[in-house]
Motif scaffolding. Structure first.
Motif, PDB file in Angstrom:
ATOM      1  N   PHE A 406      10.017  -5.922  -4.697  1.00 58.21           N
ATOM      2  CA  PHE A 406      10.310  -5.424  -3.343  1.00 58.21           C
ATOM      3  C   PHE A 406      11.718  -4.832  -3.218  1.00 58.21           C
ATOM      4  O   PHE A 406      12.470  -5.136  -2.294  1.00 58.21           O
ATOM      5  CB  PHE A 406      10.136  -6.570  -2.315  1.00 58.21           C
ATOM      6  N   PHE A 407      12.006  -4.027  -4.131  1.00 54.87           N
ATOM      7  CA  PHE A 407      13.357  -3.453  -4.131  1.00 54.87           C
ATOM      8  C   PHE A 407      13.541  -2.446  -3.001  1.00 54.87           C
ATOM      9  O   PHE A 407      14.633  -2.262  -2.476  1.00 54.87           O
ATOM     10  CB  PHE A 407      13.643  -2.803  -5.503  1.00 54.87           C
ATOM     11  N   LYS A 408      12.395  -1.835  -2.611  1.00 59.84           N
ATOM     12  CA  LYS A 408      12.452  -0.877  -1.494  1.00 59.84           C
ATOM     13  C   LYS A 408      12.943  -1.593  -0.237  1.00 59.84           C
ATOM     14  O   LYS A 408      13.831  -1.098   0.485  1.00 59.84           O
ATOM     15  CB  LYS A 408      11.058  -0.258  -1.264  1.00 59.84           C
ATOM     16  N   ASN A 411      16.661  -2.270  -0.526  1.00 60.05           N
ATOM     17  CA  ASN A 411      17.393  -1.036  -0.212  1.00 60.05           C
ATOM     18  C   ASN A 411      17.425  -0.789   1.289  1.00 60.05           C
ATOM     19  O   ASN A 411      18.460  -0.384   1.849  1.00 60.05           O
ATOM     20  CB  ASN A 411      16.709   0.159  -0.888  1.00 60.05           C
ATOM     21  N   ASP A 420      22.221   0.027  -5.683  1.00 58.53           N
ATOM     22  CA  ASP A 420      22.783   0.435  -7.006  1.00 58.53           C
ATOM     23  C   ASP A 420      23.543  -0.722  -7.641  1.00 58.53           C
ATOM     24  O   ASP A 420      23.461  -0.957  -8.845  1.00 58.53           O
ATOM     25  CB  ASP A 420      23.737   1.623  -6.821  1.00 58.53           C
ATOM     26  N   ARG A 443      17.035   1.036 -19.168  1.00 58.03           N
ATOM     27  CA  ARG A 443      16.530   1.296 -17.807  1.00 58.03           C
ATOM     28  C   ARG A 443      15.505   2.400 -17.947  1.00 58.03           C
ATOM     29  O   ARG A 443      15.818   3.497 -18.400  1.00 58.03           O
ATOM     30  CB  ARG A 443      17.687   1.716 -16.902  1.00 58.03           C
ATOM     31  N   ARG A 524       4.272 -11.885  -7.933  1.00 54.17           N
ATOM     32  CA  ARG A 524       5.627 -11.464  -8.337  1.00 54.17           C
ATOM     33  C   ARG A 524       6.462 -12.642  -8.854  1.00 54.17           C
ATOM     34  O   ARG A 524       5.983 -13.759  -8.905  1.00 54.17           O
ATOM     35  CB  ARG A 524       6.358 -10.742  -7.216  1.00 54.17           C
TER      36      ARG A 524
END
Ligand SMILES: Nc1nc2c(ncn2[C@@H]2O[C@H](COP(=O)(O)OP(=O)(O)OP(=O)(O)O)[C@@H](O)[C@H]2O)c(=O)[nH]1
Length: 533
Positions: A406-408, A411, A420, A443, A524
């Protein structure tokens, strides 16, 4: 043909040409000018030598002439001759010392009618001989000075010098008319002195006892007379050389060869051998000079050219721009060498800069700018290299595809910049939790990472994956968004290539990705291992 051998052959040609030219010039000069001149000079010197010997003989004979003159015109002598006073003559002339002093072998006096008054002969030791010669008118009369000769001659007294043979040996006779001291009045007769012309005589002609002048009599004369340089009584002087000597011939009253005087021909001031050795010396000198010239040319021209050629050839073949000609100096070639070195220096430093830049570029092209991990491009290369090595087929290999959960949402909550920072933090943690020597962390893109585990089977890969999941969760980075955990977590898909299987990176990745998908769907913050292929 190399420059060196070209120059060497041209120098050899130059030596040959120079030698032939010198030889030709010297030969022409030698035969047309030098030798004739020197021959002429030598001939002239020989003539002078002959004249000198003739003068020496004349001087010797003049001693007799002076002696007979001094006595012939002596009044006392004159009167005693007229009176035919034998005792007086014996007392005054037949003295051993007189003979020895004058080097005479006989003194004779004849009256005006040609009759012998008195005479005495001596041998070479000046011992008197009892039987005198010159008593036979047939022999002595041609030697006397006749009344007619005195009358014909305006001036009294007169004398004669004649060569004759006495006892088979050559002798010279000097005769003088006996006259009053005022030289007026009739002749009282003839005074005659003679001496042998032998070695003793010629000794007097050779100064300093050098025995240069020799006399020749008897059988030798037949061979000598055709080669005379001069004849006694003649002013003509040639310089004929016979057996290395110059001869002066003397004939007797009957014009028969009587005696010859000779002197050695003076040594020549030149010698043909000198010419030959001078040619040789010239050749040696020419070779030495050309050798020095070649050495100079070689050092100043050939060597620099060869050095430059060698350096430039080596550099062009090896691309090793650290090579230098090492030349320095003021000549054009040395300056050219210096310029080549400067050029090589510039090229070398530019090459180094270029290499550094290339390395930097390569590093940049393989690195992810945000996290400083290897990028996807490098991952592809790395997997290609591993696949190409046959040894890796024997070993297991595992691939982990990692995605931040769930990086969105993160962010959206904290902003992209914070996102970042978290990406960097996760990257650093992944690095720390794996073995830098054998494991590659890169990456892959966005919030997705890939870890390649060499020589790692499924169980070990699962263990690593579990460590990573726990390790990231323990960073306790607040998520703040929609997530199963309050902290940042990751999900991992694991795919393993067992031992003795070829590496198929595409297939490996797809399996790991599918496993990741499952891990996501299972809630997850976990890992899922793909089934064995
Ligand atoms: N800050 C930051 N965000 C990035 C970067 N690359 C990708 N993202 C973000 O990562 C998010 C990925 O979201 P999704 O693919 O929808 O997945 P997710 O939100 O992580 O959800 P799941 O993967 O299903 O758990 C997107 O919002 C991207 O904008 C990056 O370089 N920096």
């Amino acid at each position: 043909m190399s420059v060196k051998s070209k120059l060497r052959s041209r120098l050899l040609l130059a030596v040959a040409a120079a030698f032939v030219s010198i030889l030709a010039a010297q030969t022409i000069i030698r035969f047309n000018w030098t030798l004739p001149q020197l021959d002429h000079l030598a001939h002239y010197n020989d003539q002078l030598d002959v004249k000198r010997v003739k003068n020496q003989i004349s001087q010797q004979l003049n001693l007799n002439k002076n002696f007979t003159y001094d006595n012939g015109v002596w009044d006392e002598n004159y009167s005693n001759a007229r009176e035919k006073n034998i005792d007086w003559f014996q007392q005054n002339y037949f003295i051993k010392q007189t003979f020895a002093h004058q080097n005479l072998n006989g003194i004779y006096f004849y009256d005006a009618q040609g009759q012998l008054i008195v005479g005495m002969s001596a041998n070479r030791e000046f011992e008197f001989i009892v039987t005198p010669e010159f008593t036979d008118p047939a022999i002595y009369s041609p030697l006397l000075i006749t009344t007619k000769e005195v009358q014909d001659n305006q001036q009294l007294p007169i004398s004669k010098v004649q060569f004759i043979e006495v006892h088979g040996k050559a002798a010279v006779v000097t005769s003088q008319s006996i006259a009053p001291s005022n030289e007026h009045g009739p002749s009282a007769g003839t005074m005659l002195v003679w001496q042998f012309i032998d070695d003793k005589f010629v000794e007097l002609l050779s100064p300093n006892g050098q025995q240069l002048v020799q006399q020749h009599q008897g059988a030798d004369l037949d061979a000598i007379f055709p080669h005379l340089s001069s004849e006694w009584g003649s002013n003509d002087v040639d310089a004929q050389v016979y057996q290395g000597r110059l001869f002066i011939g003397v004939k007797d009253l009957q014009h028969k060869p009587l005696i010859a005087f000779s002197i050695p021909q003076s040594p020549r001031l030149y010698d043909r051998a000198i010419f030959d050795s001078s040619i040789l010396a010239g050749l040696v000198m020419a070779i030495i000079v050309l050798g020095l010239f070649y050495f100079f040319i070689h050092k100043s021209m050939i060597q620099p050219v060869l050095k430059m050629l060698k350096t430039v050839s080596y550099v062009s073949l090896s691309s090793d721009y650290s090579q230098r000609t090492g030349l320095s100096g003021s000549s054009e070639l040395h300056r050219l060498g210096e310029l080549i070195d400067q050029l090589l220096c510039v090229v070398e430093s530019n090459k180094q800069i270029l290499q550094q830049q290339n390395e930097q570029l390569a590093a940049l092209s393989n690195t992810d700018q945000l996290t400083s991990l290897a990028n996807r491009r490098y991952l592809d290369q790395h997997l290609a290299v591993l696949s190409s090595h046959e040894a890796n087929r024997q070993l297991p290999l595992s691939l982990l595809v990692i995605d931040i959960d769930f990086f969105k949402s993160f962010n959206d909550t904290f902003g992209h910049a914070e996102g970042d920072r978290i990406l960097r933090q996760v990257a650093h943690a992944l690095k720390q939790l794996t073995h830098g020597a054998t494991d590659l962390v890169c990456r892959f893109g966005g919030e997705e990472f890939v870890v390649v585990l060499e020589n790692t089977d499924k169980a070990n890969a699962a263990h690593v994956a579990d460590n990573l999941c726990r390790g990231i969760e323990q960073l306790k980075i607040a998520h703040g968004g929609k997530n199963a955990s309050e902290f940042i977590t990751i999900s991992i898909g694991v795919a393993t290539k067992p031992a003795d299987h070829a590496i198929d990176s595409q297939q490996l990745f797809e399996r790991a990705d599918a496993a990741l998908y499952r891990a996501k769907s299972l809630g997850r913050n976990r890992y899922v291992c793909a089934d064995n292929a």
